[in-house]
Design a protein around this motif. Structure first.
Motif, PDB file in Angstrom:
ATOM      1  N   LYS A  93       0.810  -1.215   0.000  1.00 21.78           N
ATOM      2  CA  LYS A  93       0.000   0.000   0.000  1.00 21.78           C
ATOM      3  C   LYS A  93       0.840   1.261   0.000  1.00 21.78           C
ATOM      4  O   LYS A  93       0.328   2.339  -0.309  1.00 21.78           O
ATOM      5  N   TYR A 131       3.268   5.934  -3.264  1.00 19.54           N
ATOM      6  CA  TYR A 131       1.935   5.333  -3.169  1.00 19.54           C
ATOM      7  C   TYR A 131       1.687   4.437  -4.378  1.00 19.54           C
ATOM      8  O   TYR A 131       1.287   4.907  -5.452  1.00 19.54           O
ATOM      9  N   PRO A 166      -0.691   2.269  -5.394  1.00 19.95           N
ATOM     10  CA  PRO A 166      -1.944   2.198  -6.147  1.00 19.95           C
ATOM     11  C   PRO A 166      -2.051   3.262  -7.239  1.00 19.95           C
ATOM     12  O   PRO A 166      -2.717   3.044  -8.255  1.00 19.95           O
ATOM     13  N   ASP A 197       0.851   4.832  -8.353  1.00 21.34           N
ATOM     14  CA  ASP A 197       2.212   4.907  -8.871  1.00 21.34           C
ATOM     15  C   ASP A 197       2.762   6.337  -8.872  1.00 21.34           C
ATOM     16  O   ASP A 197       3.191   6.854  -9.896  1.00 21.34           O
ATOM     17  N   ASN A 213     -13.027  -4.890   1.435  1.00 18.09           N
ATOM     18  CA  ASN A 213     -12.123  -3.778   1.745  1.00 18.09           C
ATOM     19  C   ASN A 213     -12.934  -2.572   2.191  1.00 18.09           C
ATOM     20  O   ASN A 213     -13.993  -2.300   1.642  1.00 18.09           O
ATOM     21  N   VAL A 236      -6.922   5.080   2.377  1.00 19.57           N
ATOM     22  CA  VAL A 236      -6.295   3.835   1.932  1.00 19.57           C
ATOM     23  C   VAL A 236      -7.273   2.700   2.256  1.00 19.57           C
ATOM     24  O   VAL A 236      -7.900   2.699   3.315  1.00 19.57           O
TER      25      VAL A 236
END
Ligand code: HEC
Ligand code: HEC
Ligand code: HEC
Ligand code: HEC
Ligand code: HEC
Ligand code: HEC
Ligand code: HEC
Length: 402
Positions: free
Chosen positions: A131, A151, A153, A155, A365, A383
């Protein structure tokens, strides 16, 4: 004739033995201590376990635990350092990430006015990169978190989660390190300061964080190679349910900022965690527990947990990287949910649509309330973390699956 052969054999064996000893060298029986625990026992690192536990070692080094803190080396820094992708704007400063030779630096300058430019080296990486990755820097013996984090997710580089977007460096104390390293020696025993013994730090959540410092175990078995029963090592499978859970709960039950004795690193597997620390927000209702870092709190509020002898090991193998292994986890659910009256009561057709993925409907999630990042195009974004409150959720909460 026979005697000659026996003599020859004796010399041959003696020769082999001598060679072995020469190869082992003087350090063979005495592993180098990486750090010393408060009771005098020593940490010797997973590299040492490899010679006798090769199978466990091989899969352990692929886990998020092993990689959750590390010194930068080829391949483990995931953020980008090329001039097109290496910047992030904070409210009042701009940050650039650069590579020089084998080292990586963060350069930060104020956006307005001409305050000083600061350049700090990335010395320690926090986060395996599932993450995110944060970066720490030494200033003499003081440890600070850098303002930029990576980060995966999206990029891109972002401000470090929860970090004020200013030219302030967050001092890194035991309260942060305790879940991401095996052991650290803070010069202030209470853990309030951020000065450390640099060469007494064991990075990663390594074998000895769960199995206790194992110097004596290694010395004993090296000296007694024929003994097959374990010595000087905690037998985790003989612990009570609560003690087993405590091994994981020391890092997976919220911040545990209320220290009752010792410091953040004093608890050892096999002991009772509630005698060492408690969560300062005990009293918050179950519904308000955050998904980030509190798997124990959430799981223990589930019907599965309350009505069985379940612990973390019912679903997780601590020695393997099992991220994304859907079928493995569905099998774990089915170990208990076998009889017709314990099976899922949802429509067979909607279950099939999701290929029987129990987890996507019953453990989806959720956005974390405490771990958020600021992305240029969206603003503040949470997140996503998997809830461990296993329950029946309405369809709009079900996880999107491919
Ligand atoms: C020189 C050989 C040797 C080395 C090095 C070694 N061990 Fe062991 N270990 C053994 C033997 C022998 C056993 C008992 C047989 C078995 O369980 O594999 C054992 C058993 C264990 C057990 C199981 C105890 C139980 O029964 O529940 C754990 C946990 C363990 N070792 C951890 C470690 C760790 C952690 C390291 C590295 C810091 C390490 N060992 C290094 C020889 C070694
Ligand atoms: C109480 C234990 C605990 C403390 C204290 C803690 N973390 Fe974490 N951290 C976790 C856990 C557990 C996860 C992953 C699972 C989750 O989000 O629940 C995580 C995830 C992360 C990640 C993402 C890692 C990845 O690969 O996905 C980063 C980066 C991180 N933490 C940095 C920090 C920093 C920096 C601090 C100190 C300021 C800190 N953490 C303090 C337990 C902790
Ligand atoms: C996150 C915590 C954790 C880490 C890290 C960890 N272990 Fe374990 N290990 C456990 C638990 C929990 C058990 C007991 C499983 C059970 O109840 O049967 C265990 C069991 C064992 C056993 C005995 C049973 C078996 O699976 O062979 C050995 C040997 C062992 N571990 C060695 C190691 C070594 C060597 C490393 C590092 C290379 C390591 N462990 C890292 C938690 C951990
Ligand atoms: C010293 C603290 C610590 C202990 C002890 C610990 N964990 Fe963790 N665990 C973490 C941190 C930190 C992460 C986040 C790693 C990352 O991605 O950087 C994590 C991640 C995980 C993950 C997610 C792995 C992945 O692939 O993303 C699982 C599952 C997990 N832990 C289970 C356990 C279990 C089960 C135990 C007990 C046997 C345990 N942990 C003990 C700190 C710990
Ligand atoms: C160790 C055994 C065990 C495992 C493993 C297990 N469960 Fe359960 N689960 C139970 C028991 C026992 C109950 C309570 C049944 C009852 O109320 O009679 C339960 C209840 C539930 C419920 C009903 C919840 C509610 O609030 O009414 C759901 C949904 C559920 N489990 C899903 C799962 C899923 C999904 C998995 C796998 C990720 C899983 N379970 C793994 C034992 C287990
Ligand atoms: C009933 C089964 C079950 C039990 C029991 C269980 N987990 Fe999990 N856990 C899962 C599943 C399923 C996932 C998602 C794995 C994946 O797809 O990568 C998961 C993921 C995780 C993650 C990663 C979360 C994320 O979003 O990154 C952590 C950390 C974790 N578990 C820790 C624990 C700890 C600590 C315990 C014990 C308190 C525990 N788990 C008990 C099923 C379980
Ligand atoms: C498509 C989403 C979905 C999937 C996939 C799914 N479930 Fe369910 N499950 C539900 C819903 C919705 C309910 C509530 C049904 C009702 O009461 O009408 C439910 C109910 C349950 C219950 C409670 C039964 C009772 O007695 O009240 C259990 C246990 C359960 N599921 C387990 C599982 C297991 C195990 C799997 C995987 C093999 C699974 N579920 C897969 C959505 C799902």
């Amino acid at each position: 004739m026979v005697r000659q052969k026996v003599t020859l054999l004796f010399f041959a064996l003696a020769f082999v033995w001598c060679c072995q000893q020469a190869l082992k060298g003087p350090e063979y029986y005495d592993p180098a201590a990486l750090a010393t625990f408060f009771d005098g026992s020593d940490f010797v690192g997973s590299g040492t376990c490899r010679e006798c536990h090769a199978d466990v070692y091989k899969t352990h080094v692929e886990t998020a635990h092993y990689g959750t803190s590390a010194y930068p080396e080829d391949g483990n820094l995931l953020g980008r350092f090329n001039p097109d992708d290496n910047k992030v704007l904070l409210e009042n400063a701009e940050v650039e990430l650069v590579r020089e030779g084998h080292s990586h630096y963060q350069v930060i300058r104020p956006r307005a006015g001409d305050g000083p430019m600061e350049k700090e080296r990335i010395d320690i990486i926090i986060g395996s990169g599932v993450k995110g990755q944060s970066h720490l820097s030494w200033s003499e013996d003081q440890l600070f978190q850098l303002q930029a984090s990576y980060y995966p997710p999206a990029d891109c580089w972002i401000n470090s989660p929860g970090f004020p977007s200013q030219m302030l460096r967050r001092p890194i104390r035991d309260g942060c390190l305790k879940c991401h390293v095996t052991f650290a020696t803070n010069k202030d025993f209470s853990g309030q300061g951020n000065r450390y013994e640099k060469d007494e730090m064991v990075l990663g959540v390594d074998c000895e964080r769960c199995h206790r410092p194992a110097g004596d175990h290694v010395r004993f078995h090296r000296n007694n190679p024929d003994l097959e029963s374990p010595h000087f090592i905690m037998k985790l499978d003989t612990l009570s349910r609560q003690q087993k859970i405590d091994v994981c709960a020391q890092c997976h039950s919220g911040p545990r900022a209320g220290i009752l004795q010792g410091n953040s690193f004093s608890f050892l597997s096999g002991e009772t965690l509630s005698e060492y620390s408690r969560n300062f927000h005990t009293g918050v209702s179950d519904a308000e527990l955050d998904v980030h870092g509190n798997q124990y709190g959430l799981l223990s509020s589930s019907a599965c947990f309350v009505n069985s002898e379940m612990d973390c090991g019912s679903c997780h193998d601590p020695h393997k990287n099992e991220r994304g292994l859907r079928a493995t986890f569905v099998d774990k659910c089915k170990q208990c949910h076998v009889s017709p009256d314990a099976e899922c009561k949802a429509d067979a057709s909607i279950q099939q649509e999701r290929k029987g993925n129990c987890v996507s409907c019953h453990m989806p999630n959720f956005p974390s309330q405490t771990m958020t990042v600021r992305l240029d195009h969206i603003g503040e974004a949470p997140v996503m973390v998997r809830t461990h409150r296993i329950a029946i959720y309405p369809p709009e909460k079900w996880e999107k699956i491919d």
